[in-house]
Scaffold this motif. Structure first.
Motif, PDB file in Angstrom:
ATOM      1  N   ALA A   6      28.457  10.580  30.903  1.00  0.00           N
ATOM      2  CA  ALA A   6      27.880  11.672  29.880  1.00  0.00           C
ATOM      3  C   ALA A   6      26.858  12.577  30.697  1.00  0.00           C
ATOM      4  O   ALA A   6      26.895  13.717  30.577  1.00  0.00           O
ATOM      5  CB  ALA A   6      27.068  10.898  28.588  1.00  0.00           C
ATOM      6  N   LEU A   7      25.783  11.673  31.425  1.00  0.00           N
ATOM      7  CA  LEU A   7      24.929  12.426  31.883  1.00  0.00           C
ATOM      8  C   LEU A   7      25.376  13.412  33.431  1.00  0.00           C
ATOM      9  O   LEU A   7      25.104  14.462  33.592  1.00  0.00           O
ATOM     10  CB  LEU A   7      23.670  11.687  32.357  1.00  0.00           C
ATOM     11  N   ARG A   8      26.145  12.529  34.131  1.00  0.00           N
ATOM     12  CA  ARG A   8      26.522  13.153  35.434  1.00  0.00           C
ATOM     13  C   ARG A   8      27.855  14.110  35.239  1.00  0.00           C
ATOM     14  O   ARG A   8      27.790  15.167  35.962  1.00  0.00           O
ATOM     15  CB  ARG A   8      26.702  11.829  36.476  1.00  0.00           C
ATOM     16  N   ASP A   9      28.885  13.359  34.668  1.00  0.00           N
ATOM     17  CA  ASP A   9      29.947  14.252  34.605  1.00  0.00           C
ATOM     18  C   ASP A   9      30.197  15.174  33.212  1.00  0.00           C
ATOM     19  O   ASP A   9      30.898  16.125  33.679  1.00  0.00           O
ATOM     20  CB  ASP A   9      31.144  13.055  34.349  1.00  0.00           C
ATOM     21  N   CYS A  10      29.806  14.761  32.270  1.00  0.00           N
ATOM     22  CA  CYS A  10      30.022  15.804  31.204  1.00  0.00           C
ATOM     23  C   CYS A  10      28.965  16.937  30.963  1.00  0.00           C
ATOM     24  O   CYS A  10      29.210  17.979  30.545  1.00  0.00           O
ATOM     25  CB  CYS A  10      29.866  15.097  29.723  1.00  0.00           C
ATOM     26  N   VAL A  11      27.589  16.738  31.403  1.00  0.00           N
ATOM     27  CA  VAL A  11      26.503  17.562  31.006  1.00  0.00           C
ATOM     28  C   VAL A  11      26.039  17.964  32.360  1.00  0.00           C
ATOM     29  O   VAL A  11      25.140  19.061  32.561  1.00  0.00           O
ATOM     30  CB  VAL A  11      25.499  17.254  29.858  1.00  0.00           C
ATOM     31  N   GLY A  12      26.302  17.207  33.383  1.00  0.00           N
ATOM     32  CA  GLY A  12      25.578  17.647  34.559  1.00  0.00           C
ATOM     33  C   GLY A  12      24.008  17.825  34.820  1.00  0.00           C
ATOM     34  O   GLY A  12      23.310  18.778  35.136  1.00  0.00           O
ATOM     35  N   LEU A  13      23.270  16.851  34.455  1.00  0.00           N
ATOM     36  CA  LEU A  13      21.892  16.933  34.184  1.00  0.00           C
ATOM     37  C   LEU A  13      21.239  17.100  35.553  1.00  0.00           C
ATOM     38  O   LEU A  13      21.540  16.475  36.837  1.00  0.00           O
ATOM     39  CB  LEU A  13      21.309  15.432  33.694  1.00  0.00           C
ATOM     40  N   ALA A  14      20.304  18.157  35.392  1.00  0.00           N
ATOM     41  CA  ALA A  14      19.791  18.658  36.831  1.00  0.00           C
ATOM     42  C   ALA A  14      18.471  18.142  36.695  1.00  0.00           C
ATOM     43  O   ALA A  14      17.647  17.857  35.685  1.00  0.00           O
ATOM     44  CB  ALA A  14      19.747  19.926  36.912  1.00  0.00           C
ATOM     45  N   ASP A  15      17.608  17.828  37.878  1.00  0.00           N
ATOM     46  CA  ASP A  15      16.406  17.679  38.027  1.00  0.00           C
ATOM     47  C   ASP A  15      15.336  18.690  37.157  1.00  0.00           C
ATOM     48  O   ASP A  15      15.524  19.684  37.462  1.00  0.00           O
ATOM     49  CB  ASP A  15      16.057  17.743  39.714  1.00  0.00           C
ATOM     50  N   GLY A  16      14.309  17.952  36.575  1.00  0.00           N
ATOM     51  CA  GLY A  16      13.324  18.595  35.582  1.00  0.00           C
ATOM     52  C   GLY A  16      13.932  18.971  34.391  1.00  0.00           C
ATOM     53  O   GLY A  16      13.212  19.650  33.411  1.00  0.00           O
ATOM     54  N   GLU A  17      15.229  18.727  34.109  1.00  0.00           N
ATOM     55  CA  GLU A  17      15.590  19.331  32.880  1.00  0.00           C
ATOM     56  C   GLU A  17      15.080  18.462  31.450  1.00  0.00           C
ATOM     57  O   GLU A  17      14.777  17.194  31.695  1.00  0.00           O
ATOM     58  CB  GLU A  17      17.169  19.189  32.670  1.00  0.00           C
ATOM     59  N   ARG A  18      14.966  18.985  30.492  1.00  0.00           N
ATOM     60  CA  ARG A  18      14.405  18.149  29.120  1.00  0.00           C
ATOM     61  C   ARG A  18      15.603  17.306  28.357  1.00  0.00           C
ATOM     62  O   ARG A  18      16.440  18.124  28.192  1.00  0.00           O
ATOM     63  CB  ARG A  18      13.911  18.895  28.123  1.00  0.00           C
ATOM     64  N   VAL A  19      15.677  16.304  28.132  1.00  0.00           N
ATOM     65  CA  VAL A  19      16.575  15.495  27.566  1.00  0.00           C
ATOM     66  C   VAL A  19      16.282  14.516  26.492  1.00  0.00           C
ATOM     67  O   VAL A  19      15.150  14.010  26.430  1.00  0.00           O
ATOM     68  CB  VAL A  19      17.149  14.536  28.940  1.00  0.00           C
ATOM     69  N   LEU A  20      16.929  14.645  25.374  1.00  0.00           N
ATOM     70  CA  LEU A  20      16.802  13.982  24.134  1.00  0.00           C
ATOM     71  C   LEU A  20      17.995  12.852  24.158  1.00  0.00           C
ATOM     72  O   LEU A  20      19.181  12.943  24.398  1.00  0.00           O
ATOM     73  CB  LEU A  20      16.871  14.657  23.073  1.00  0.00           C
ATOM     74  N   VAL A  21      17.419  11.815  24.179  1.00  0.00           N
ATOM     75  CA  VAL A  21      18.385  10.641  23.817  1.00  0.00           C
ATOM     76  C   VAL A  21      18.201  10.011  22.704  1.00  0.00           C
ATOM     77  O   VAL A  21      17.245   9.458  22.311  1.00  0.00           O
ATOM     78  CB  VAL A  21      18.349   9.423  25.086  1.00  0.00           C
ATOM     79  N   ARG A  22      19.264  10.228  21.692  1.00  0.00           N
ATOM     80  CA  ARG A  22      19.216   9.785  20.392  1.00  0.00           C
ATOM     81  C   ARG A  22      20.131   8.525  20.247  1.00  0.00           C
ATOM     82  O   ARG A  22      21.203   8.387  20.671  1.00  0.00           O
ATOM     83  CB  ARG A  22      20.002  11.034  19.519  1.00  0.00           C
ATOM     84  N   GLY A  23      19.293   7.703  19.547  1.00  0.00           N
ATOM     85  CA  GLY A  23      19.705   6.237  19.383  1.00  0.00           C
ATOM     86  C   GLY A  23      19.515   5.553  20.797  1.00  0.00           C
ATOM     87  O   GLY A  23      20.142   4.844  21.341  1.00  0.00           O
ATOM     88  N   ALA A  24      18.472   5.733  21.119  1.00  0.00           N
ATOM     89  CA  ALA A  24      17.862   5.315  22.610  1.00  0.00           C
ATOM     90  C   ALA A  24      17.566   3.877  22.805  1.00  0.00           C
ATOM     91  O   ALA A  24      17.649   3.242  23.928  1.00  0.00           O
ATOM     92  CB  ALA A  24      16.409   6.087  23.163  1.00  0.00           C
TER      93      ALA A  24
END
Length: 316
Positions: free
Chosen positions: A138-156
């Motif tokens: 999810a994080l690496r391949d689907c949305v390509g999370l970058a350093d410093g980005e704001r992330v919401l994890v729902r159902g954490a």
């Protein structure tokens, strides 16, 4: 050998631990002596019949999507592993299995295992196979999370959620966890910068975010609206209503809602193991059940409200 199997579609009471013949590996397959398997949403979907187009309606049906154990046999053509290797892996989520991970032995293609991470037990490893690989994809391949980005994890607080909080933190994300308020301390310990109580927080009170990882599958349109320009959202909580929201979101381009079915191969499992071995991803095990109590493990899973995973031990 002993194997947990579904005898009809229904509640956890339809699960039985049966004595069956030990399977033999074919060409390109390995035989694994299983030490532990976790309970996942996919297992509940199969048991209730909600994915019978995949599992079929011929009983018994094996249960247990993931496993951790030791290689004890190999079929022709298998390279890169040998008897005695400690491994983890998954059965194929879109195929029918009479025997799956919750059994004393399981046969899988060699491309569905990798060396288990070092420094963790089999129970801990089993808790991370599906949850960790889903969060990593999810994080690496689907949305390509970058350093410093704001992330919401729902159902954490769930299995995927706790893994996503940790991996997002390790990737440099600024993590907001949405879960029950009583789980705040545990989620901060896992790397959340902020924890919001979903019982008293509505979607219009939060954000905006660069990335949203949803494990719930409801109110997707409301949460998608909390994406900043160029934001990305992915959900792993699929339902008929969720699929409709995903389809409708296609008009929003990069801000559409993405979805996928985790089906990791050896390479992804090896990448995941590296995160575990480095300490970036820690196992979060809430409870452990013996194989004979697998119905109780499924009941606990469906009750929810805990932090982490329910794991089933196969060997004493």
């Amino acid at each position: 050998m002993k194997a947990a199997q579904i005898t009809s579609f229904g509640t956890p009471d339809v699960l039985r631990v049966s004595e069956i013949d030990r399977p033999a590996p074919g060409t390109g397959e390995v035989l694994v002596a299983v030490e532990a398997s976790s309970v996942n949403g996919h297992d509940a979907l199969v048991r209730t019949g909600r994915v019978k187009v995949v599992s079929g309606s011929t009983f018994p049906i094996g249960t247990g999507l993931d496993f951790a154990g030791v290689v004890v046999g190999m079929g022709p053509g298998v390279q890169g592993c040998r008897a005695g290797d400690r491994v983890w892996g998954m059965v194929h989520p879109r195929k029918r299995h009479t025997v799956a991970g919750a059994a004393e032995y399981v046969v899988v293609p060699a491309g569905r295992i990798s060396p288990a991470p070092t420094g963790v037990t089999a129970v801990e490893a089993a808790s991370l196979v599906v949850a960790g690989s889903t969060a990593l994809i999810a994080l690496r391949d689907c949305v390509g999370l970058a350093d410093g980005e704001r992330v919401l994890v729902r159902g954490a607080a769930g299995g995927v959620g706790t893994a996503a909080v940790q991996l997002a933190h390790a990737m440099g994300g600024r993590v907001t966890a949405l879960a029950r308020g009583r789980h705040a301390t545990a989620l901060r310990d896992l790397g959340a910068d902020e924890v919001l109580d979903y019982g008293s927080t509505t979607s219009d009170q939060i954000g905006p975010f660069d990335v949203i990882v949803d494990t719930v599958g409801s109110e997707l349109r409301c949460y998608r609206s909390r994406l900043d320009e160029g934001g990305r959202m992915v959900t792993v909580g699929l339902s008929v209503r969720a699929l409709a929201a995903i389809a409708a979101s296609a008009v929003h381009g990069s801000r559409r809602i993405r979805a996928f079915s985790a089906n990791p191969d050896s390479a992804l499992l090896s990448d995941l193991a590296a995160h575990v071995t480095s300490g970036a991803l820690l196992p979060v095990v809430h409870s452990v059940f013996p194989l004979t109590d697998i119905a109780a493990a499924h009941t606990a899973f469906e009750r929810g409200g805990v932090v982490g995973k329910h794991v089933v031990t196969i060997t004493d």
